[in-house]
Design a protein around this motif. Structure first.
Motif, PDB file in Angstrom:
ATOM      1  N   PRO A   1      -6.160  21.288 -23.330  1.00 27.88           N
ATOM      2  CA  PRO A   1      -6.484  21.970 -22.080  1.00 27.88           C
ATOM      3  C   PRO A   1      -7.933  21.736 -21.661  1.00 27.88           C
ATOM      4  O   PRO A   1      -8.826  21.668 -22.495  1.00 27.88           O
ATOM      5  N   TRP A   2      -8.124  21.618 -20.354  1.00 20.85           N
ATOM      6  CA  TRP A   2      -9.449  21.407 -19.760  1.00 20.85           C
ATOM      7  C   TRP A   2     -10.148  20.238 -20.449  1.00 20.85           C
ATOM      8  O   TRP A   2     -11.282  20.341 -20.926  1.00 20.85           O
ATOM      9  N   SER A   3      -9.433  19.113 -20.489  1.00 18.02           N
ATOM     10  CA  SER A   3      -9.842  17.981 -21.330  1.00 18.02           C
ATOM     11  C   SER A   3     -11.209  17.418 -20.966  1.00 18.02           C
ATOM     12  O   SER A   3     -11.978  17.023 -21.851  1.00 18.02           O
TER      13      SER A   3
ATOM     14  N   PRO B   1       3.632  16.680  -8.254  1.00 19.13           N
ATOM     15  CA  PRO B   1       4.181  17.914  -7.703  1.00 19.13           C
ATOM     16  C   PRO B   1       3.061  18.925  -7.453  1.00 19.13           C
ATOM     17  O   PRO B   1       2.073  18.969  -8.194  1.00 19.13           O
ATOM     18  N   ARG B   2       3.206  19.730  -6.416  1.00 14.38           N
ATOM     19  CA  ARG B   2       2.146  20.656  -6.022  1.00 14.38           C
ATOM     20  C   ARG B   2       1.670  21.521  -7.189  1.00 14.38           C
ATOM     21  O   ARG B   2       0.464  21.763  -7.348  1.00 14.38           O
ATOM     22  N   ALA B   3       2.588  21.981  -8.021  1.00 10.76           N
ATOM     23  CA  ALA B   3       2.216  22.886  -9.110  1.00 10.76           C
ATOM     24  C   ALA B   3       1.333  22.215 -10.147  1.00 10.76           C
ATOM     25  O   ALA B   3       0.581  22.886 -10.866  1.00 10.76           O
ATOM     26  N   LEU B   4       1.399  20.875 -10.243  1.00 12.64           N
ATOM     27  CA  LEU B   4       0.635  20.155 -11.260  1.00 12.64           C
ATOM     28  C   LEU B   4      -0.666  19.560 -10.722  1.00 12.64           C
ATOM     29  O   LEU B   4      -1.467  19.037 -11.496  1.00 12.64           O
TER      30      LEU B   4
ATOM     31  N   HIS C   1     -11.205   9.763 -16.281  1.00 13.69           N
ATOM     32  CA  HIS C   1     -10.667  11.112 -16.376  1.00 13.69           C
ATOM     33  C   HIS C   1     -10.428  11.628 -14.961  1.00 13.69           C
ATOM     34  O   HIS C   1     -11.221  11.376 -14.044  1.00 13.69           O
ATOM     35  N   ALA C   2      -9.369  12.387 -14.791  1.00 16.62           N
ATOM     36  CA  ALA C   2      -9.124  13.063 -13.527  1.00 16.62           C
ATOM     37  C   ALA C   2      -9.819  14.427 -13.537  1.00 16.62           C
ATOM     38  O   ALA C   2     -10.199  14.944 -14.594  1.00 16.62           O
ATOM     39  N   ARG C   3      -9.995  14.990 -12.361  1.00 14.15           N
ATOM     40  CA  ARG C   3     -10.530  16.348 -12.248  1.00 14.15           C
ATOM     41  C   ARG C   3      -9.450  17.319 -12.720  1.00 14.15           C
ATOM     42  O   ARG C   3      -8.332  17.323 -12.204  1.00 14.15           O
ATOM     43  N   VAL C   4      -9.780  18.152 -13.702  1.00 15.17           N
ATOM     44  CA  VAL C   4      -8.824  19.101 -14.299  1.00 15.17           C
ATOM     45  C   VAL C   4      -9.324  20.522 -14.061  1.00 15.17           C
ATOM     46  O   VAL C   4     -10.445  20.862 -14.469  1.00 15.17           O
ATOM     47  N   LEU C   5      -8.519  21.322 -13.384  1.00 15.40           N
ATOM     48  CA  LEU C   5      -8.859  22.715 -13.092  1.00 15.40           C
ATOM     49  C   LEU C   5     -10.246  22.818 -12.446  1.00 15.40           C
ATOM     50  O   LEU C   5     -11.047  23.688 -12.780  1.00 15.40           O
TER      51      LEU C   5
ATOM     52  N   PRO D   1      -3.510  20.800  -9.774  1.00 15.92           N
ATOM     53  CA  PRO D   1      -4.770  21.237 -10.385  1.00 15.92           C
ATOM     54  C   PRO D   1      -5.089  20.557 -11.714  1.00 15.92           C
ATOM     55  O   PRO D   1      -6.233  20.578 -12.162  1.00 15.92           O
ATOM     56  N   LEU D   2      -4.077  19.914 -12.330  1.00 15.59           N
ATOM     57  CA  LEU D   2      -4.282  19.263 -13.623  1.00 15.59           C
ATOM     58  C   LEU D   2      -4.738  17.813 -13.494  1.00 15.59           C
ATOM     59  O   LEU D   2      -5.104  17.202 -14.501  1.00 15.59           O
ATOM     60  N   ALA D   3      -4.728  17.271 -12.289  1.00 15.66           N
ATOM     61  CA  ALA D   3      -5.138  15.874 -12.125  1.00 15.66           C
ATOM     62  C   ALA D   3      -5.426  15.594 -10.661  1.00 15.66           C
ATOM     63  O   ALA D   3      -4.498  15.382  -9.872  1.00 15.66           O
TER      64      ALA D   3
END
Length: 233
Positions: free
Chosen positions: A195-197, A31-34, A78-82, A36-38
């Motif tokens: 957060p910001w793993s 979803p668009r809102a998520l 790992h995915a790109r987070v923030l 930035p977390l992955a």
């Protein structure tokens, strides 16, 4: 994940995090809102200039005279987070069109911005060996070889990378975990717990390096290649 160092001083630590196991041809659609977390960006792997992750992998293989297997490729990373990502180790399990595993590519990043990838042919238990080709820890020179156990993940993840040098095996890293579906609620929960793993992984490596230095562990001279990307297999 856990790191155990046995020489020249004994030191060990564990770090809890989460990683993604994805099909390079069917990356998660969040979803668009998520988002930035992955995020999964081709710029974060290999040369960083390919249009897709799979194209980057296949370009690296072609540059080393290797024909892509042509089947499914599973990536653990790992995915790109923030906006930030750091992947000490990214793994690619490359299958042929019949579904058989052909080889594994292990892509290593160090905290100095350098990358190096290894082409591995694993046995039935996922084991492989390869010469070390990148300066990773400031406390080890670039010598010795890696002994790896990299079975294709199932419901559980159980990986190991051991450095073998003349006189012993001074370092072992393990990654263990349990598979969970990447639902929006699961991702949000993981992000809230850690957060910001990926930044935490980078900061943890630096912190433990400082602690080892304060314990008197000597820093080894670093030789740097001309480019950010390692060229060896």
């Amino acid at each position: 994940m856990a790191h155990v160092r046995t020489a020249p001083v004994r030191y060990a630590f564990r770090h809890r995090t989460y990683m993604w196991l994805v099909d390079l041809d069917a990356l998660p659609r969040l979803p668009r809102a998520l988002r930035p977390l992955a995020r999964f960006d081709a710029r974060d792997h290999f040369g960083g200039t390919a249009p897709t992750l799979r194209a980057g992998l296949e370009a690296w293989l072609a540059a080393h005279g290797i024909r892509p297997a042509g089947g499914r490729v599973l990536m653990l990373a790992h995915a790109r987070v923030l906006g930030y990502v750091f992947n000490p180790l990214t793994l690619y399990w490359c299958h042929d069109r019949s579904g058989a595993l052909r080889y594994v590519v292990a892509e290593v990043h160090n905290t100095y911005g350098q990358r190096h990838a290894y082409l591995l042919e694993t046995d039935a238990r996922g084991r492989a060996e390869t010469a070390k080709g990148l300066y990773v820890s400031p406390f080890f020179p670039v010598d010795g070889h890696y002994r790896m156990r990299l079975p294709v993940p199932g419901e559980r993840l159980d990986l190991a990378v051991q450095l073998a040098r003349a006189g012993g095996r001074p370092f072992t890293a393990t990654v263990r975990g349990r598979r969970r579906a990447a639902t929006p609620s699961a991702l949000l929960g993981a992000a809230l717990r850690r957060p910001w793993s990926t930044a935490a992984v980078w900061a943890g490596i630096r912190r433990h390096g400082v602690l080892l230095y304060l314990r008197g562990l000597p820093v080894q001279p670093r030789t740097t290649p001309d480019s950010r990307e390692g060229t060896g297999q």
